[in-house]
Design a protein around this motif. Structure first.
Motif, PDB file in Angstrom:
ATOM      1  N   ARG A  38       0.732  -1.313   0.130  1.00 64.47           N
ATOM      2  CA  ARG A  38       0.030   0.050  -0.089  1.00 64.47           C
ATOM      3  C   ARG A  38       0.742   1.318  -0.295  1.00 64.47           C
ATOM      4  NH1 ARG A  38      -5.087  -1.585  -1.789  1.00 64.47           N
ATOM      5  NH2 ARG A  38      -5.752  -3.210  -0.843  1.00 64.47           N
ATOM      6  N   GLY A  39       2.270   1.184   0.229  1.00 62.43           N
ATOM      7  CA  GLY A  39       3.022   2.255  -0.038  1.00 62.43           C
ATOM      8  C   GLY A  39       3.218   3.136   1.085  1.00 62.43           C
ATOM      9  N   PRO A  40       3.498   2.518   2.324  1.00 60.17           N
ATOM     10  CA  PRO A  40       3.670   3.107   3.685  1.00 60.17           C
ATOM     11  C   PRO A  40       4.913   4.072   3.604  1.00 60.17           C
ATOM     12  CG  PRO A  40       4.508   1.075   4.214  1.00 60.17           C
ATOM     13  CD  PRO A  40       3.671   1.093   2.853  1.00 60.17           C
ATOM     14  N   ARG A  41       5.746   3.818   2.758  1.00 59.13           N
ATOM     15  CA  ARG A  41       6.946   4.541   2.622  1.00 59.13           C
ATOM     16  C   ARG A  41       6.841   5.969   1.903  1.00 59.13           C
ATOM     17  NH1 ARG A  41      12.122   2.255  -0.767  1.00 59.13           N
ATOM     18  NH2 ARG A  41      11.851   0.566   0.649  1.00 59.13           N
ATOM     19  N   SER A  42       5.980   6.008   0.762  1.00 59.19           N
ATOM     20  CA  SER A  42       5.507   7.212   0.384  1.00 59.19           C
ATOM     21  C   SER A  42       4.811   8.165   0.990  1.00 59.19           C
ATOM     22  CB  SER A  42       4.920   7.077  -1.387  1.00 59.19           C
ATOM     23  OG  SER A  42       5.530   6.116  -2.123  1.00 59.19           O
ATOM     24  N   LEU A  43       3.870   7.498   1.806  1.00 63.86           N
ATOM     25  CA  LEU A  43       3.087   8.354   2.563  1.00 63.86           C
ATOM     26  C   LEU A  43       3.913   8.595   3.785  1.00 63.86           C
ATOM     27  CD1 LEU A  43      -0.096   6.158   2.622  1.00 63.86           C
ATOM     28  CD2 LEU A  43       0.079   8.145   1.053  1.00 63.86           C
ATOM     29  N   GLY A  44       4.872   7.810   4.198  1.00 60.28           N
ATOM     30  CA  GLY A  44       5.756   8.201   5.546  1.00 60.28           C
ATOM     31  C   GLY A  44       6.660   9.405   5.131  1.00 60.28           C
ATOM     32  N   GLY A  87       6.082   9.275  10.454  1.00 59.57           N
ATOM     33  CA  GLY A  87       6.873   9.043   9.076  1.00 59.57           C
ATOM     34  C   GLY A  87       8.037   8.242   8.953  1.00 59.57           C
ATOM     35  N   ASN A  88       8.780   8.466  10.198  1.00 67.76           N
ATOM     36  CA  ASN A  88      10.014   7.447  10.334  1.00 67.76           C
ATOM     37  C   ASN A  88       9.660   6.075  10.617  1.00 67.76           C
ATOM     38  OD1 ASN A  88      12.255   9.505   9.810  1.00 67.76           O
ATOM     39  ND2 ASN A  88      11.823  10.118  11.928  1.00 67.76           N
ATOM     40  N   LEU A  89       8.609   5.831  11.376  1.00 71.21           N
ATOM     41  CA  LEU A  89       7.946   4.494  11.479  1.00 71.21           C
ATOM     42  C   LEU A  89       7.511   3.767  10.250  1.00 71.21           C
ATOM     43  CD1 LEU A  89       6.424   4.613  15.226  1.00 71.21           C
ATOM     44  CD2 LEU A  89       8.562   3.340  14.564  1.00 71.21           C
ATOM     45  N   SER A  90       6.825   4.418   9.478  1.00 73.04           N
ATOM     46  CA  SER A  90       6.214   4.037   8.373  1.00 73.04           C
ATOM     47  C   SER A  90       7.645   3.839   7.232  1.00 73.04           C
ATOM     48  CB  SER A  90       5.067   5.140   7.615  1.00 73.04           C
ATOM     49  OG  SER A  90       4.257   5.448   8.519  1.00 73.04           O
ATOM     50  N   ILE A  91       8.278   4.401   7.438  1.00 73.69           N
ATOM     51  CA  ILE A  91       9.345   4.233   6.209  1.00 73.69           C
ATOM     52  C   ILE A  91      10.172   3.001   6.950  1.00 73.69           C
ATOM     53  CG2 ILE A  91      11.505   4.966   5.182  1.00 73.69           C
ATOM     54  CD1 ILE A  91      10.524   7.878   5.567  1.00 73.69           C
ATOM     55  N   TYR A  92      10.430   2.729   8.097  1.00 69.23           N
ATOM     56  CA  TYR A  92      11.143   1.528   8.631  1.00 69.23           C
ATOM     57  C   TYR A  92      10.403   0.473   8.505  1.00 69.23           C
ATOM     58  CZ  TYR A  92      13.795  -1.189  12.084  1.00 69.23           C
ATOM     59  OH  TYR A  92      14.251  -2.239  12.471  1.00 69.23           O
ATOM     60  N   THR A  93       9.041   0.361   8.846  1.00 73.81           N
ATOM     61  CA  THR A  93       8.212  -0.912   8.577  1.00 73.81           C
ATOM     62  C   THR A  93       8.229  -1.146   7.284  1.00 73.81           C
ATOM     63  OG1 THR A  93       6.985   0.070  10.336  1.00 73.81           O
ATOM     64  CG2 THR A  93       5.956  -1.530   9.217  1.00 73.81           C
ATOM     65  N   ASP A  94       8.114  -0.232   6.146  1.00 75.13           N
ATOM     66  CA  ASP A  94       8.115  -0.626   4.790  1.00 75.13           C
ATOM     67  C   ASP A  94       9.622  -1.360   4.317  1.00 75.13           C
ATOM     68  OD1 ASP A  94       9.124   0.154   1.735  1.00 75.13           O
ATOM     69  OD2 ASP A  94       7.027   0.382   1.844  1.00 75.13           O
ATOM     70  N   LEU A  95      10.399  -0.808   5.177  1.00 76.56           N
ATOM     71  CA  LEU A  95      11.642  -1.611   4.842  1.00 76.56           C
ATOM     72  C   LEU A  95      11.844  -2.788   5.753  1.00 76.56           C
ATOM     73  CD1 LEU A  95      14.377   1.594   5.131  1.00 76.56           C
ATOM     74  CD2 LEU A  95      13.309   0.429   3.026  1.00 76.56           C
ATOM     75  N   ARG A  96      11.501  -3.069   6.648  1.00 75.50           N
ATOM     76  CA  ARG A  96      11.630  -4.397   7.400  1.00 75.50           C
ATOM     77  C   ARG A  96      10.094  -4.559   8.334  1.00 75.50           C
ATOM     78  NH1 ARG A  96      17.194  -3.857  10.941  1.00 75.50           N
ATOM     79  NH2 ARG A  96      18.455  -3.372   9.172  1.00 75.50           N
TER      80      ARG A  96
END
Length: 202
Positions: A38-44, A87-96
């Motif tokens: 769903r793209g949490p990194r972009s939204l993050g 935002g940081n948590l969304s990016i980190y969760t997208d990666l791991r």
């Protein structure tokens, strides 16, 4: 004998290949991976940008009187911090991606949404107060009126950004909740009954 061994190896290799393909299919259908799709990194990243803007505007509002802006309860600083964390948590969760990280993200999304409710309510009240001051006894002083108008537009801009971020957080909260709800451990037990062996000598 050799023919039997080669056939067994071929079957083993075929089974291993099928297992690898099945593993890929299972990994792509897992709820955690559906959350990542769903793209949490972009939204993050978008939430990070709004968080930085919130903090920067907080320094601008810090020079104003506390009764004229939302700096009275330091809204820009704590809300900007919440946006940065989300935002940081969304990016980190997208990666791991993991169930634990999605749970942490969901908790922070809910806390940030509650913070947005408080900040939007307070800023609407401040904007109403600034409108009253602009059209009342401060109307004779042009410089003061212009300054109040600037603060009014800053507060209105931040309030609009907060509502936009609220929409992003609601969307992320929904997909995170769905991912956690559909994460279930399924165990399939297959019992194979072997035919009885004849131990009697003929």
């Amino acid at each position: 004998m050799e023919g039997t061994e080669s056939t067994t190896r071929e079957r083993t290799t075929a089974k291993d290949g099928n297992k690898a393909e099945d593993q890929d299919v299972l990994m792509s259908s897992k709820p955690m991976h559906r959350f990542v799709q769903r793209g949490p990194r972009s939204l993050g990243i978008a939430i990070l940008i709004f968080g930085c803007a919130e903090v920067m505007m907080g320094f601008t509002l810090s020079g104003e009187r506390k009764q004229f802006s939302s700096f009275g309860i330091y809204t820009s600083f704590w809300q900007g911090t919440l946006f940065l964390v989300c935002g940081n948590l969304s990016i980190y969760t997208d990666l791991r991606p993991s169930k634990k990280m999605v749970t942490v993200c969901l908790a922070m999304y809910v806390v940030s949404l509650l913070g947005i409710v408080v900040s939007v309510g307070y800023r609407i009240n401040q904007c109403s107060f600034l409108t009253y001051l602009t059209h009342s006894h401060y109307n004779d002083n042009l410089s003061t009126r212009n300054r109040l108008n600037q603060v009014f537009f800053i507060e209105g801009f931040l309030c609009t950004c907060s509502l936009f971020v609220a929409g992003l957080l609601i969307f992320l909260s929904v997909i995170a909740r769905l991912a956690l709800k559909s994460t279930r451990t399924q165990i399939i037990v297959r019992h194979i009954i072997s035919p009885p062996t004849d131990t009697t000598a003929t």
